[in-house]
Structures are given as structure tokens and as C-alpha cells.
Write an enzyme that holds these catalytic residues in place. Sequence first.
Site, short mmCIF file in Angstrom:
data_model
loop_
_atom_site.label_atom_id
_atom_site.label_comp_id
_atom_site.label_asym_id
_atom_site.label_seq_id
_atom_site.Cartn_x
_atom_site.Cartn_y
_atom_site.Cartn_z
N SER A 95 0.83 -1.20 0.00
CA SER A 95 0.00 0.00 0.00
C SER A 95 0.87 1.26 0.00
O SER A 95 1.66 1.46 -0.92
CB SER A 95 -0.96 -0.04 1.19
OG SER A 95 -2.01 0.86 1.04
N ASP A 225 -9.56 -5.57 -4.28
CA ASP A 225 -8.99 -4.54 -3.42
C ASP A 225 -9.92 -3.32 -3.45
O ASP A 225 -10.06 -2.65 -4.46
CB ASP A 225 -7.59 -4.17 -3.92
CG ASP A 225 -6.83 -3.30 -2.94
OD1 ASP A 225 -7.45 -2.44 -2.29
OD2 ASP A 225 -5.59 -3.48 -2.84
N HIS A 254 -7.45 -5.95 -0.01
CA HIS A 254 -6.27 -5.11 0.14
C HIS A 254 -5.28 -5.72 1.13
O HIS A 254 -4.07 -5.74 0.88
CB HIS A 254 -6.69 -3.72 0.61
CG HIS A 254 -5.58 -2.73 0.65
ND1 HIS A 254 -4.87 -2.36 -0.47
CD2 HIS A 254 -5.05 -2.00 1.69
CE1 HIS A 254 -3.95 -1.45 -0.15
NE2 HIS A 254 -4.04 -1.22 1.16
#
Length: 274
Positions: A95, A225, A254
Amino acid sequence: MSRFTTADGTEILYKDWGSGQPIVFHHGWPLSSDDWDAQMLFFVSKGYRVIAHDRRGHGRSTQTDKGNDMDTYAADVAALAAHLNLRDATHVGHSTGGGEVARYVAQHGHGRVAKAVLIGAVPPLMLKTAANPGGLPMEVFDGFRSALAANRAQFFRDVPSGPFYGFNRPGVEIIPGVVDNWWRQGMMGGAKAHYDCIKAFSETDFTEDLRRIQVPVLVMHGEDDQIVPIADSARLSAPLLRRSVLKTYPGFPHGMATTHADVINADILAFIQG
């Protein structure tokens, strides 16, 4: 756990376990190095040296009110790599940490980095702009800032119990310990740093960083995600990289490095060894 101090006086906490070829893990927002427990334990058992740090303002590092931007994050990683004299390292970022990896490898990593892995990563650019029409509108990130400022503790319950791990999907059972651990990590960090980091992960354009990276990069992304949608991230990042492998995972969320650690760990290991 150890600490080192950056040039501006920020204390960065890091873990450094094992020996052998180093793997450096870069966590997502608003978490800490603890988010890599499943990977750290797996790879140290395979004979690797595993390193993970708490980004400035996050976890147990200094709760900074300045320097909460991607250039400074990457410079902090460069200082850590120099402090530990890391060579031939694989850098793995999730991320926001994926953006940190991209900027570090492109701007500081020459001679120190062997490979990189981007997991559910924010590059090339999350924000919707004229040049990036598939991005998320500014209102989404303004909403994050408003929710954080109004009640950070509740916001940090809502995110992991919902879209982060896909626990809001029909038939997906919430794992309370995972939600609690996300909340615990988030609340350890500084509110100002977390607030500033929203701008860093959403508005930083990593396009030129990706183009400059010369080492092999594994791009991994869950097809479900809900935090960093795959169409405007991994599917755009992979073609910008000179030497990329794109692996996508149907139905994965995610936070797939936690919910599907066995699959993710095996694929990272195969990439490193390949």
C-alpha cells in the site's frame, strides 16, 4: 527492536532478525512493522535476514509533525539501509509502503537493491486528475481526513472491519483479532503524521519513479482490493516498470498479506529465488 536517529532528529524503530540476504518490509498506512509478522516469521525461517521499520510518525517511531511526505520517507529508508549497510536487498512494500519502495529504489537504491515487490501498492497515482481519470476523487481522501480528525479511534475500527480485509463482503467472516491488531497498530502512531500521510499516499505521483527502476519488480494485487483499486494501480504500474511481473489474485482484498499469507509468502519466495 532497535532504533536509529535520522538527520532531523527523528527516531526510527526497526526490527532486524536473522542473517543472509536481506528482505526489507515497508508497511501500509496507518500501521507499523508489526503488520509484517507473518512474513517476518516465514522468511527468517527460510534463512533470510528480515528487517522492518516503523515509518516516522507511525508505530513506535517519533510522532513527527514534519517530514510526513514521500521524499522524507524514502530518505529515512536510505538512512536505515546505510546504517545497516544493506546490500543485495529485496524491498517489499504494501500500500503506502509500496510507494515508499518505489521512491526509495528509484532515487536511493542503486547498488543496494536486488529486487522489489509491490503489494496492493498505491503507485502510480491514487488521486483522480486530468492525466489520471481513473483515480479516486479528492472527496474520498477529504473524507479520510475528516473521519480521522473527528474520531480517529472509531475510524480505525471501521476500516479494518470493513473494506481493508474484505470483511464487508457477503459470506466473509470477520476475524476479530485481525481487526483489533490493525486498531492497535494505528492508535500507536501520531494523529498529525497519519493525517499528513493521507496526502502523501494519495497525491504523490510515482510514474517517473517506476520508469527509473531497473531491478526486477513483482507487482501483486488483489482483484477485490477496495482500498487501492487494481485498475488504476497495479495494472498501470506494471507496464511502466522495465522488468515487471504482474500477479493478480481473484477475490483477494487489500490486506491479503494477512488474510492469505500462505499464498503471498510462497509467491514472494519464488520471485526472490527465481
